[in-house]
Design a protein around this motif. Structure first.
Motif, PDB file in Angstrom:
ATOM      1  N   SER A  28       6.344  -0.634   4.089  1.00  0.00           N
ATOM      2  CA  SER A  28       6.522  -2.088   3.989  1.00  0.00           C
ATOM      3  C   SER A  28       7.336  -2.639   5.154  1.00  0.00           C
ATOM      4  O   SER A  28       7.038  -3.717   5.667  1.00  0.00           O
ATOM      5  CB  SER A  28       7.219  -2.452   2.678  1.00  0.00           C
ATOM      6  N   PHE A  32       5.363  -5.502   7.276  1.00  0.00           N
ATOM      7  CA  PHE A  32       5.843  -6.884   7.290  1.00  0.00           C
ATOM      8  C   PHE A  32       6.585  -7.228   8.588  1.00  0.00           C
ATOM      9  O   PHE A  32       6.599  -8.389   9.002  1.00  0.00           O
ATOM     10  CB  PHE A  32       6.667  -7.183   6.042  1.00  0.00           C
ATOM     11  N   PRO A 125       0.087  -3.947   0.868  1.00  0.00           N
ATOM     12  CA  PRO A 125       0.335  -4.806  -0.303  1.00  0.00           C
ATOM     13  C   PRO A 125      -0.793  -4.778  -1.329  1.00  0.00           C
ATOM     14  O   PRO A 125      -0.548  -4.956  -2.524  1.00  0.00           O
ATOM     15  CB  PRO A 125       0.502  -6.210   0.306  1.00  0.00           C
ATOM     16  N   TYR A 148      10.528  -2.057  -3.735  1.00  0.00           N
ATOM     17  CA  TYR A 148       9.348  -2.357  -2.917  1.00  0.00           C
ATOM     18  C   TYR A 148       9.380  -3.797  -2.405  1.00  0.00           C
ATOM     19  O   TYR A 148       9.182  -4.053  -1.213  1.00  0.00           O
ATOM     20  CB  TYR A 148       8.073  -2.110  -3.732  1.00  0.00           C
ATOM     21  N   ILE A 149       9.677  -4.758  -3.278  1.00  0.00           N
ATOM     22  CA  ILE A 149       9.695  -6.170  -2.878  1.00  0.00           C
ATOM     23  C   ILE A 149      10.855  -6.437  -1.910  1.00  0.00           C
ATOM     24  O   ILE A 149      10.713  -7.199  -0.955  1.00  0.00           O
ATOM     25  CB  ILE A 149       9.743  -7.084  -4.113  1.00  0.00           C
ATOM     26  N   SER A 151      11.999  -4.331   0.237  1.00  0.00           N
ATOM     27  CA  SER A 151      11.593  -3.795   1.551  1.00  0.00           C
ATOM     28  C   SER A 151      10.601  -4.733   2.254  1.00  0.00           C
ATOM     29  O   SER A 151      10.580  -4.804   3.482  1.00  0.00           O
ATOM     30  CB  SER A 151      11.009  -2.391   1.420  1.00  0.00           C
ATOM     31  N   ASN A 152       9.804  -5.480   1.464  1.00  0.00           N
ATOM     32  CA  ASN A 152       8.931  -6.505   2.061  1.00  0.00           C
ATOM     33  C   ASN A 152       9.770  -7.560   2.779  1.00  0.00           C
ATOM     34  O   ASN A 152       9.491  -7.930   3.920  1.00  0.00           O
ATOM     35  CB  ASN A 152       8.095  -7.217   0.980  1.00  0.00           C
ATOM     36  N   GLY A 156      10.092  -8.372   6.838  1.00  0.00           N
ATOM     37  CA  GLY A 156       9.882  -9.699   7.418  1.00  0.00           C
ATOM     38  C   GLY A 156      11.080 -10.160   8.234  1.00  0.00           C
ATOM     39  O   GLY A 156      10.931 -10.695   9.334  1.00  0.00           O
ATOM     40  N   TYR A 354      -0.788 -16.261   0.900  1.00  0.00           N
ATOM     41  CA  TYR A 354      -1.036 -16.031   2.322  1.00  0.00           C
ATOM     42  C   TYR A 354      -1.927 -17.108   2.960  1.00  0.00           C
ATOM     43  O   TYR A 354      -1.853 -17.328   4.168  1.00  0.00           O
ATOM     44  CB  TYR A 354      -1.588 -14.625   2.564  1.00  0.00           C
TER      45      TYR A 354
END
Length: 397
Positions: A28, A32, A125, A148-149, A151-152, A156, A354
């Motif tokens: 991730s 990202f 994703p 996980y989220i 690390s997103n 970014g 997105y």
């Protein structure tokens, strides 16, 4: 006995649980970082290739457009044929295209590579949540999802900060080559760390019935407002962060690219805020927390319009806090509202999310060209008002 044990989902007491967390976290971070690496660099490309800010924003929106297609196609394939292979291919193509970009001499070639890259960026994703849902014990799934989220968001933020800082010191080519070098390390780690799927079951359903199951959510009037919310929230959030470098690079601020890149540290609040909001929401309700996030977002956008650096920085912090709270609550409401084909409902939310990135990066470019920052902020606040009046949002619990 050993065979029976292997058929059980991983708990946090199992070392393979943490191997999965680490593998998906590094993947991730790369995915990202790569998706958003160009966002702070747009003024550099405007000067180097003698193009408009709107045209330069294709470096962001081109990959997002094909990512939307990839989320649907690769997510569908991953659900039918397995997640690990899709994720492996995703990482390899992402790094290969990233490595090729510094050698492109024409702007349109970089955009073409971004189009290809975006489709395969979607592989992580699109497949990661399904992999976690299969392999991780339900009692520990929320813990795995939180990592996980987070690390997103870190990816970014890291991609933007690293890109601005490194490009200011060296060049955009060096930045992309360094990131692709990191990508090679990530691929090796991912292949070593991520266990083979053991609990994935290939669906016996036909392709047409699977598709029908996904599309049924587009007729649910409880879900449609949430899908639209995802689109509008991301449109305003992306618009702010895409044209912020132009705003701070010009008069009266004249900030360097390195200094502008530090503003992306506001994304750290996007890592901290959702778990805190998640702890409060059972007491006061998801929709109440969501509206609190929208309020913070509105105040933050308004503060950036005041041409005083401390107010802008406070505003950016509030924008990130408010946006990530609202986004995490909306995503949770989608999962809670959908009674079947939950991954299909989440896919449609992500696709709308997105689409918002694509609109916010390029479609609002004309607003910047004609009205500068006031055009970006006033339109964002207008979209926020639309969100508040979406039907049935207030009735969601």
């Amino acid at each position: 006995m050993e065979h029976h044990e292997k058929a059980l989902p991983y708990t946090k007491q199992n070392p393979k649980f943490w191997r999965i967390i680490l593998a998906l976290a590094v993947a991730s971070l790369l995915i990202f970082s790569t998706l958003y690496v160009f966002q702070p660099l747009l003024p550099v490309f405007v000067k180097e290739f003698n193009i408009t800010p709107t045209f330069s924003s294709l470096l962001v929106s081109s990959s997002v457009i094909t990512m939307i297609i990839g989320l649907f196609v690769l997510g569908f394939l991953a659900d039918r044929y397995g997640r690990r292979t899709i994720m492996n291919i995703s990482l390899i193509v992402t790094v290969a295209t990233l490595f090729a970009m510094p050698f492109a001499t024409e702007f349109y070639l970089i955009v073409a590579l971004r189009f290809l890259q975006g489709f395969f960026i979607a592989g992580i994703p699109a497949a990661a949540m399904g992999y976690l849902g299969d392999e991780i014990d339900r009692r520990h799934l929320s813990l795995a999802m939180t990592f996980y989220i987070a690390s997103n968001a870190l990816g970014g933020m890291g991609g933007r900060v690293f890109a601005g800082y490194f490009t200011d010191l060296f060049s955009w080519q060096t930045t992309l080559l360094s990131l692709s070098g990191f990508g090679v390390v990530v691929i090796v780690l991912f292949l070593i760390l991520l266990p083979e799927e053991r609990l994935f079951e290939q669906k016996p359903a036909s392709i047409s019935s699977d598709l029908k199951g996904m599309f049924v959510h587009l007729t649910d009037m409880r879900l449609i407002p949430l899908f639209v919310m995802g689109l509008l929230l991301q449109t305003m959030f992306t618009a702010v962060w895409t044209y912020l470098p132009f705003y701070l690079h010009g008069e009266p601020f004249n900030w360097s690219l390195k200094l502008i890149s530090f503003t992306y540290f506001a994304y750290a609040l996007g890592v901290i805020a959702p778990p805190l909001a998640g702890r409060i929401s059972p007491r006061i309700g998801l929709s109440s927390v969501l509206f609190g996030g929208l309020g913070l977002l509105a105040i933050g956008i308004w503060l950036t319009a005041i041409q005083y650096a401390p107010f802008i920085l406070i505003g950016l912090g509030m924008i990130c806090t408010g946006f990530f709270i609202a986004h995490s609550m909306a995503a949770a409401l989608v999962g809670r509202t959908a009674t079947h084909h939950k991954s299909g409902a989440s896919s449609f939310y992500l696709i709308n999310y997105y689409v918002g990135v694509a609109i916010g990066s390029t479609a609002v470019g004309k607003l910047w060209d004609h009205f500068a920052w006031i055009g970006i902020t006033s339109t964002s606040l207008l979209l926020l008002i639309v969100v508040l009046f979406l039907p049935k949002i207030k009735h969601l619990k």
